[in-house]
Design a protein around this motif. Sequence first.
Motif, PDB file in Angstrom:
ATOM      1  N   CYS A  44      -8.900  -3.981  -3.367  1.00  0.00           N
ATOM      2  CA  CYS A  44      -7.483  -3.801  -3.022  1.00  0.00           C
ATOM      3  C   CYS A  44      -7.238  -2.419  -2.419  1.00  0.00           C
ATOM      4  CB  CYS A  44      -6.600  -3.955  -4.260  1.00  0.00           C
ATOM      5  SG  CYS A  44      -6.493  -5.646  -4.843  1.00  0.00           S
ATOM      6  N   THR A  45      -7.864  -1.386  -3.011  1.00  0.00           N
ATOM      7  CA  THR A  45      -7.640  -0.035  -2.492  1.00  0.00           C
ATOM      8  C   THR A  45      -8.523   0.165  -1.255  1.00  0.00           C
ATOM      9  OG1 THR A  45      -9.206   0.686  -4.172  1.00  0.00           O
ATOM     10  CG2 THR A  45      -6.904   1.019  -4.671  1.00  0.00           C
ATOM     11  N   ASP A  46      -8.321   1.275  -0.548  1.00  0.00           N
ATOM     12  CA  ASP A  46      -8.988   1.457   0.742  1.00  0.00           C
ATOM     13  C   ASP A  46     -10.515   1.416   0.615  1.00  0.00           C
ATOM     14  OD1 ASP A  46      -6.582   1.576   1.937  1.00  0.00           O
ATOM     15  OD2 ASP A  46      -6.588   3.739   2.300  1.00  0.00           O
ATOM     16  N   ASN A  47     -11.133   0.641   1.495  1.00  0.00           N
ATOM     17  CA  ASN A  47     -12.599   0.506   1.534  1.00  0.00           C
ATOM     18  C   ASN A  47     -12.984   0.078   2.936  1.00  0.00           C
ATOM     19  OD1 ASN A  47     -13.194  -2.629   1.562  1.00  0.00           O
ATOM     20  ND2 ASN A  47     -11.422  -2.320   0.256  1.00  0.00           N
ATOM     21  N   GLY A  59       4.103   1.601  -2.613  1.00  0.00           N
ATOM     22  CA  GLY A  59       3.231   2.681  -3.062  1.00  0.00           C
ATOM     23  C   GLY A  59       3.899   4.047  -2.893  1.00  0.00           C
ATOM     24  N   GLU A  60       4.641   4.180  -1.796  1.00  0.00           N
ATOM     25  CA  GLU A  60       5.356   5.426  -1.523  1.00  0.00           C
ATOM     26  C   GLU A  60       6.394   5.668  -2.624  1.00  0.00           C
ATOM     27  OE1 GLU A  60       7.054   4.945   2.290  1.00  0.00           O
ATOM     28  OE2 GLU A  60       7.938   6.949   2.379  1.00  0.00           O
ATOM     29  N   ALA A  61       7.080   4.594  -3.046  1.00  0.00           N
ATOM     30  CA  ALA A  61       8.077   4.717  -4.116  1.00  0.00           C
ATOM     31  C   ALA A  61       7.392   5.140  -5.422  1.00  0.00           C
ATOM     32  CB  ALA A  61       8.816   3.396  -4.301  1.00  0.00           C
ATOM     33  N   TYR A  94      -0.355  12.999  -8.904  1.00  0.00           N
ATOM     34  CA  TYR A  94      -0.755  12.199  -7.754  1.00  0.00           C
ATOM     35  C   TYR A  94      -2.166  11.658  -7.988  1.00  0.00           C
ATOM     36  CZ  TYR A  94      -3.034  11.490  -3.283  1.00  0.00           C
ATOM     37  OH  TYR A  94      -3.766  10.967  -2.279  1.00  0.00           O
ATOM     38  N   PRO A  95      -2.522  10.436  -7.576  1.00  0.00           N
ATOM     39  CA  PRO A  95      -1.623   9.474  -6.936  1.00  0.00           C
ATOM     40  C   PRO A  95      -0.668   8.855  -7.940  1.00  0.00           C
ATOM     41  CG  PRO A  95      -3.825   8.543  -7.174  1.00  0.00           C
ATOM     42  CD  PRO A  95      -3.911   9.960  -7.658  1.00  0.00           C
ATOM     43  N   GLY A  96       0.532   8.556  -7.453  1.00  0.00           N
ATOM     44  CA  GLY A  96       1.618   8.173  -8.335  1.00  0.00           C
ATOM     45  C   GLY A  96       1.469   6.816  -9.003  1.00  0.00           C
ATOM     46  N   GLY A  97       0.895   5.841  -8.297  1.00  0.00           N
ATOM     47  CA  GLY A  97       0.810   4.488  -8.856  1.00  0.00           C
ATOM     48  C   GLY A  97       0.073   4.456 -10.185  1.00  0.00           C
ATOM     49  N   SER A 124       0.849  -1.198   0.000  1.00  0.00           N
ATOM     50  CA  SER A 124       0.000   0.000   0.000  1.00  0.00           C
ATOM     51  C   SER A 124       0.880   1.242   0.000  1.00  0.00           C
ATOM     52  CB  SER A 124      -0.922  -0.013   1.221  1.00  0.00           C
ATOM     53  OG  SER A 124      -0.155   0.179   2.381  1.00  0.00           O
ATOM     54  N   GLY A 125       0.252   2.400   0.275  1.00  0.00           N
ATOM     55  CA  GLY A 125       1.016   3.639   0.262  1.00  0.00           C
ATOM     56  C   GLY A 125       1.989   3.728   1.425  1.00  0.00           C
ATOM     57  N   GLY A 126       1.641   3.123   2.539  1.00  0.00           N
ATOM     58  CA  GLY A 126       2.478   3.240   3.736  1.00  0.00           C
ATOM     59  C   GLY A 126       3.195   1.964   4.117  1.00  0.00           C
TER      60      GLY A 126
HETATM   61  O1  KG4 Z   1      -4.034   0.752   0.184  1.00  0.00           O
HETATM   62  P1  KG4 Z   1      -4.127   2.140  -0.340  1.00  0.00           P
HETATM   63  O2  KG4 Z   1      -5.348   2.507  -1.153  1.00  0.00           O
HETATM   64  O3  KG4 Z   1      -3.971   3.181   0.813  1.00  0.00           O
HETATM   65  C1  KG4 Z   1      -3.059   2.965   1.866  1.00  0.00           C
HETATM   66  O4  KG4 Z   1      -3.434   2.244   2.818  1.00  0.00           O
HETATM   67  O5  KG4 Z   1      -1.913   3.454   1.727  1.00  0.00           O
HETATM   68  O6  KG4 Z   1      -2.802   2.362  -1.235  1.00  0.00           O
HETATM   69  C2  KG4 Z   1      -2.500   3.585  -1.837  1.00  0.00           C
HETATM   70  C3  KG4 Z   1      -1.211   3.405  -2.635  1.00  0.00           C
HETATM   71  C4  KG4 Z   1      -0.680   4.717  -3.222  1.00  0.00           C
HETATM   72  O7  KG4 Z   1       0.710   4.796  -2.941  1.00  0.00           O
HETATM   73  C5  KG4 Z   1      -0.934   4.562  -4.716  1.00  0.00           C
HETATM   74  O8  KG4 Z   1       0.012   5.254  -5.526  1.00  0.00           O
HETATM   75  C6  KG4 Z   1      -0.819   3.061  -4.885  1.00  0.00           C
HETATM   76  O9  KG4 Z   1      -1.448   2.521  -3.737  1.00  0.00           O
HETATM   77  N1  KG4 Z   1      -1.514   2.611  -6.092  1.00  0.00           N
HETATM   78  C7  KG4 Z   1      -0.902   2.012  -7.130  1.00  0.00           C
HETATM   79  C8  KG4 Z   1      -1.904   1.827  -8.123  1.00  0.00           C
HETATM   80  N2  KG4 Z   1      -3.096   2.278  -7.632  1.00  0.00           N
HETATM   81  C9  KG4 Z   1      -2.842   2.747  -6.372  1.00  0.00           C
HETATM   82  N3  KG4 Z   1       0.384   1.669  -7.314  1.00  0.00           N
HETATM   83  C10 KG4 Z   1       0.711   1.100  -8.491  1.00  0.00           C
HETATM   84  N4  KG4 Z   1      -0.181   0.908  -9.498  1.00  0.00           N
HETATM   85  C11 KG4 Z   1      -1.487   1.244  -9.360  1.00  0.00           C
HETATM   86  N5  KG4 Z   1      -2.351   1.033 -10.355  1.00  0.00           N
END
Ligand code: KG4
Length: 357
Positions: A320-323, A188-190, A202-205, A161-163
């Motif tokens: 996968c993302t926050d929910n 995610g931070e990278a 932003y967001p970078g991913g 994740s991001g952190g």
């Molecule tokens: O799990 P999350 O939604 O929130 C946290 O708990 O951190 O993860 C967010 C992270 C961010 O760093 C974002 O850039 C990354 O997930 N992210 C991705 C993609 N979608 C979101 N990284 C790579 N590819 C993606 N498609």
Amino acid sequence: MSAAGPGPGPGCLVLALETSCDETAAAVVADGREVLSSVVSSQVDLHARYGGVVPEVAGRAHLERILAVLEEALEGAGLPLPGHRSPGAALGGPAGAIGAVAATVGPGLVGALLVGISAAKSLALAWGVPFVGVNHLEGHLYASLLEEPGLELPAAVLLASGGHTLLVEMDGPGSYRLLGGTVDDAAGEAFDKVARYLGLGYPGGPAIERAALEGDAAAIAFTRPMLERGLDVSFSGLKTAVVHHVRAHPEVPTPDVAASFQAAVVDVLVHKALAAARLVRARSVCLAGGVAANASLRERLADACALEGLHVFLPSRAMCTDNAAMIGAAAYFRLRSDGPTPLGAGAEPTMGFPPAS
Ligand code: KG4
Ligand code: ZN
């Protein structure tokens, strides 16, 4: 205050709130397994102009949105809040139907966490049901169990994740072993830092993923950090390598840099996930966390698992993302094992993993 009471009964509905970072989310989950409703309000547009999440902006936005999101989730589950729009109207609809109210208590931004925690505690008090505080990272692990109830266990889960970037052995709800993780930047931070450096936003991913579609992943041979060193990962050096490369070769097209960087991260993550699976003789490999939305990671992991005859489960991107659905599932099993969380418990911005029981 409240101590462990009787566990949740059959058909227990958990109303869960998630406000740890930049998504305001609410969900109703039955028996920790069935998602009756899940609503996510993203703040991405609010933070994009700053190039990252601004904690004060996030907290304020959660406060403005939480009631509407909560109302939509309850309505979606067939439990509308009666007359909450009329001032002074009593809360009565979901009372008696909701068995517990949960919120993420950490890790996350303190001002953001407190919005969900305060709302959840208020509702728990008003309805006379337990409050359950959930570890956000534990919540992410439920993505696969919610979408694949027949998941073969033990599973090796890559939570990126991001952190956080963690490799976890999961034997079932509430039963985890931390196998490895990042020693510096999370994956995610990278992605976020490299995207910012490359001016991709932003967001970078998702920004890197989009740019990479136009680029050549073999253009730059970035190192694959710590590939042979156990199950820990490190992405800080890779991020610095990108900066050095772009400074030395400003003529290299940005999509090539993005694609080559993404390939290096994906290589490392896939390699480590498979190493974790072999170590614990996992029957499945799963993804979790925002980075798991990355199509290249999903494809490469699926291919690598197929080659090794390992079952792979890739939860939907929304899971996968926050929910809050994942928080509701984790809350149900925590309530069963540990009982309610004391109402005096507060936010834990630096909460670690695995969660203590
Ligand atoms: O799990 P999350 O939604 O929130 C946290 O708990 O951190 O993860 C967010 C992270 C961010 O760093 C974002 O850039 C990354 O997930 N992210 C991705 C993609 N979608 C979101 N990284 C790579 N590819 C993606 N498609
Ligand atoms: Zn998350």
